[in-house]
Design an enzyme around this catalytic site. Structure first.
Site, short mmCIF file in Angstrom:
data_model
loop_
_atom_site.label_atom_id
_atom_site.label_comp_id
_atom_site.label_asym_id
_atom_site.label_seq_id
_atom_site.Cartn_x
_atom_site.Cartn_y
_atom_site.Cartn_z
N ARG A 1 0.72 -1.15 -0.04
CA ARG A 1 -0.09 -0.21 0.05
C ARG A 1 0.86 1.12 0.15
O ARG A 1 0.63 2.26 -0.54
CB ARG A 1 -1.06 0.00 1.15
CG ARG A 1 -2.11 1.04 1.18
CD ARG A 1 -3.15 0.85 2.24
NE ARG A 1 -2.66 0.70 3.48
CZ ARG A 1 -3.11 0.62 4.59
NH1 ARG A 1 -4.48 0.13 4.64
NH2 ARG A 1 -2.78 0.82 6.03
N GLU B 1 -16.40 6.02 3.80
CA GLU B 1 -15.70 5.44 5.09
C GLU B 1 -15.73 6.80 6.06
O GLU B 1 -16.07 8.11 5.73
CB GLU B 1 -14.26 5.16 4.97
CG GLU B 1 -13.49 6.17 4.01
CD GLU B 1 -11.99 5.39 4.16
OE1 GLU B 1 -11.50 4.84 4.90
OE2 GLU B 1 -11.16 6.04 3.06
N LYS C 1 -2.58 6.62 1.07
CA LYS C 1 -2.54 7.03 2.52
C LYS C 1 -1.59 8.16 2.68
O LYS C 1 -0.31 8.13 3.06
CB LYS C 1 -1.89 5.85 3.43
CG LYS C 1 -2.52 5.73 4.71
CD LYS C 1 -2.30 4.61 5.67
CE LYS C 1 -2.70 4.51 7.06
NZ LYS C 1 -4.00 4.58 7.26
C1 PLP Z 1 -5.19 3.56 7.80
C2 PLP Z 1 -6.61 4.03 7.20
C3 PLP Z 1 -7.56 3.13 7.59
C4 PLP Z 1 -7.43 1.78 7.88
O1 PLP Z 1 -6.51 0.93 7.41
P1 PLP Z 1 -6.02 -0.35 8.09
O2 PLP Z 1 -4.93 -0.92 7.13
O3 PLP Z 1 -7.05 -1.31 8.37
O4 PLP Z 1 -5.06 0.07 9.41
C5 PLP Z 1 -8.99 3.36 7.01
N1 PLP Z 1 -9.23 4.42 6.39
C6 PLP Z 1 -8.35 5.43 6.17
C7 PLP Z 1 -8.42 6.85 5.52
C8 PLP Z 1 -6.88 5.08 6.53
O5 PLP Z 1 -6.24 6.05 6.31
#
Ligand code: PLP
Length: 336
Positions: free
Chosen positions: A82, A220, A184
């Site tokens: 990722r 989300e 991210k």
């Molecule tokens: C990091 C993140 C998540 C959660 O991801 P995980 O890999 O399960 O920790 C969900 N939404 C956003 C916007 C994120 O930055």
């Protein structure tokens, strides 16, 4: 091995400086060999690309002690993948995925005294990140970068039981249709800060974002994906603008393969969310946080909170992580 003398159970989610972190620098088109350092502070140009144009991305994962006393972390290869995707989208050089996993392992091993003991509920949170470090004033990518991994012990997410969250449907957007919502990037968080503080001021725990093109479908929250449950079925939004949570992807597999649930990954309309029994937010920090209420502009949609379905998912995934339940191949990276 002697552990640090900390009150593990009462740690919060805050930064504690640990002994060593991993650093590698990129210059003249190549990453150096990287090393562990005790230097927690960074010195760079006032004109560094990260400071002017927010060229930075990050990852988050946890190391913890299993029931049989091993130190492990959960699916770090997916964090490596990722982060590579994030780097490509932000025109940053990819830190090779195998080296990413190795850097995480080195950082955790070097801070083994900071890994909380089994049963404390606390974990060692690991933060890999990268930023453009050389002076850039015209808008373009940096030519020099730093990749860094630090670790900090954090307390149990749910202290004194599971509190069901009260969240609101947000009027502000998180991700544009062809923007950066799926990576991210620090910038996704900078622009969410106003809204999360506003939500807290109004008595909500989180913002639930809808798709910004039509405002008809659930995406989300600012930092966690969403799952809904109805009977034996798990429904979770798929959208090109949500961040692909590793926890959510793991829960989908747990639901199907361990719990015999039916799973639908599909667009979830705002109009249908009243039909579900349970709702949860999923991410590394909490695994699953149960939602009690989604407030859609004064219309309150109520869920069971820590209901039977969320409880089973939570217990199974945390059981796999802690070594109480056999894990699928490749999920548990043993560190020590
Ligand atoms: C990091 C993140 C998540 C959660 O991801 P995980 O890999 O399960 O920790 C969900 N939404 C956003 C916007 C994120 O930055």
């Amino acid at each position: 091995m002697e552990k640090k003398n900390l009150d593990w159970g009462s740690l919060g989610f805050a930064y504690t400086r640990t002994d060593l972190r991993y650093v590698s620098n990129y210059k003249n088109g190549a990453w150096d060999e990287g090393c562990l350092t005790d230097q927690a502070d960074i010195t760079m140009s006032e004109c560094a690309c990260v400071l002017q144009y927010a060229q930075t991305c990050f990852e988050g994962l946890k190391a913890y002690t299993t029931e049989d006393g091993r130190i492990v972390c959960f699916r770090p290869d997916l964090n490596a993948q990722r982060m590579a995707d994030s780097c490509r989208r932000l025109r940053m050089p990819v830190f090779p995925e195998d080296r990413f996993v190795d850097a995480v392992i080195q950082t955790v091993r070097a801070n083994a005294q900071w890994v909380p003991p089994y049963g404390s509920g606390a974990t060692l949170y690991i933060r890999p990140f990268m930023f453009g470090s050389d002076a850039i004033i015209g808008v373009k990518p940096a030519t020099e970068y730093q990749f860094r991994v630090f670790a900090t012990p954090v307390g149990p997410y749910f202290k004194g039981g599971f509190k069901a969250l009260r969240v609101r449907i947000s009027d502000l957007d998180r991700a544009a249709p062809r923007g950066t919502g799926h990576v991210k990037a620090g910038l996704n968080y900078a622009m969410s800060l106003y809204n999360i503080m506003d939500a807290h001021d109004q008595g909500y725990d989180e913002n639930v974002y809808v798709d910004s093109a039509t405002r008809t479908h659930i995406e989300e929250t600012g930092g966690a994906n969403i799952i809904f449950l109805k009977g034996n079925k798990l429904v979770t939004p798929n959208s090109p603008t949500i961040l692909p949570s590793i926890t959510r992807r793991s829960l989908v597999q747990v639901a199907q393969e361990y719990l015999g649930m039916e799973v639908e990954e599909r667009p979830v309309a705002l109009e249908e969310i009243g039909e579900f029994d349970e709702c949860g937010l999923c991410g590394t920090a909490a695994v699953i946080s149960p939602v009690g209420i989604i407030d859609d502009h004064g219309k309150e949609i109520r869920y069971a909170g820590m209901g039977e379905g969320i409880r089973k998912l939570y217990d199974t995934l945390t059981g796999i992580q802690m070594g109480r339940i056999p894990a699928p191949e490749g999920w548990i990276q043993v560190i020590a």
